[in-house]
Motif scaffolding. Sequence first.
Motif, mmCIF file in Angstrom:
data_model
loop_
_atom_site.group_PDB
_atom_site.id
_atom_site.type_symbol
_atom_site.label_atom_id
_atom_site.label_comp_id
_atom_site.label_asym_id
_atom_site.label_seq_id
_atom_site.Cartn_x
_atom_site.Cartn_y
_atom_site.Cartn_z
ATOM 1 N N TYR A 66 0.834 -1.198 0.000
ATOM 2 C CA TYR A 66 0.000 0.000 0.000
ATOM 3 C C TYR A 66 0.873 1.254 0.000
ATOM 4 N N CYS A 77 0.527 -2.736 4.144
ATOM 5 C CA CYS A 77 -0.131 -3.502 3.095
ATOM 6 C C CYS A 77 -1.559 -3.000 2.870
ATOM 7 N N LYS A 78 -2.120 -3.342 1.731
ATOM 8 C CA LYS A 78 -3.506 -2.997 1.453
ATOM 9 C C LYS A 78 -4.449 -3.793 2.346
ATOM 10 N N ARG A 94 -4.399 -2.458 10.050
ATOM 11 C CA ARG A 94 -3.489 -2.600 8.918
ATOM 12 C C ARG A 94 -2.438 -3.688 9.136
#
Length: 222
Positions: A66, A77-78, A94
Amino acid sequence: MNEINRTVLLEQIRKAVFEELQKQQLITTNDWNNKFVPISVSARHIHLEQEHVDILFGKGYQLTKYKDISQPGQYACKETVTIKGPRGAIENVRVLYPIRKQTQVEVAESDARRLGIHPPVRESGDLKGSAPITVIGPKGVVNLEEGCIIADRHIHMTPEDAKRFGVMNGQKVSVEISGPKGGIMHNVTIRVKDTYALDMHIDVDDANAFGLKGNAFGKIIP
């Protein structure tokens, strides 16, 4: 933002803050170079071991980048998960990369009260006897018997930084914060490694208590 751009931006901010303080005759060049560190605020997040990535997101799943965070080679990260305790749950927590040997959940004290758990204040990776917590992903659930902590305040730096600041790995220092709600943060751990970038990490509760919103700096008091 990639690592190079972030490093350049932090240096530009650092320079601008120094120039303003110097203009007001509040600081010398020597003081700035040898005492001040940038501060980043870490919201609640989770580091996952590969087995738990497979359970939460599906066998063989690859985490997707991300955005970069302060330390080289690490990124947010996404992907997000839900964490659950006896009293409640918090969504959209997250996931951070890289993969860890053991899953670790980091929350603030205010989060812990909301969840109904009692995590200890620990250095990253020190998980023995830490709080249990449930992690919920889109494909499965992981019930951790231990793994949830409140991260200690700490400063990442290189060996060169440590020499410049006159500190050593594992040392506890205090950091002075200026501003309307300024004060001194005690029990800040120095972490030294060749691959680190200079940055102090605090959680959201600490940031709120000292009125920090971003682009903040603190003065190390050994």
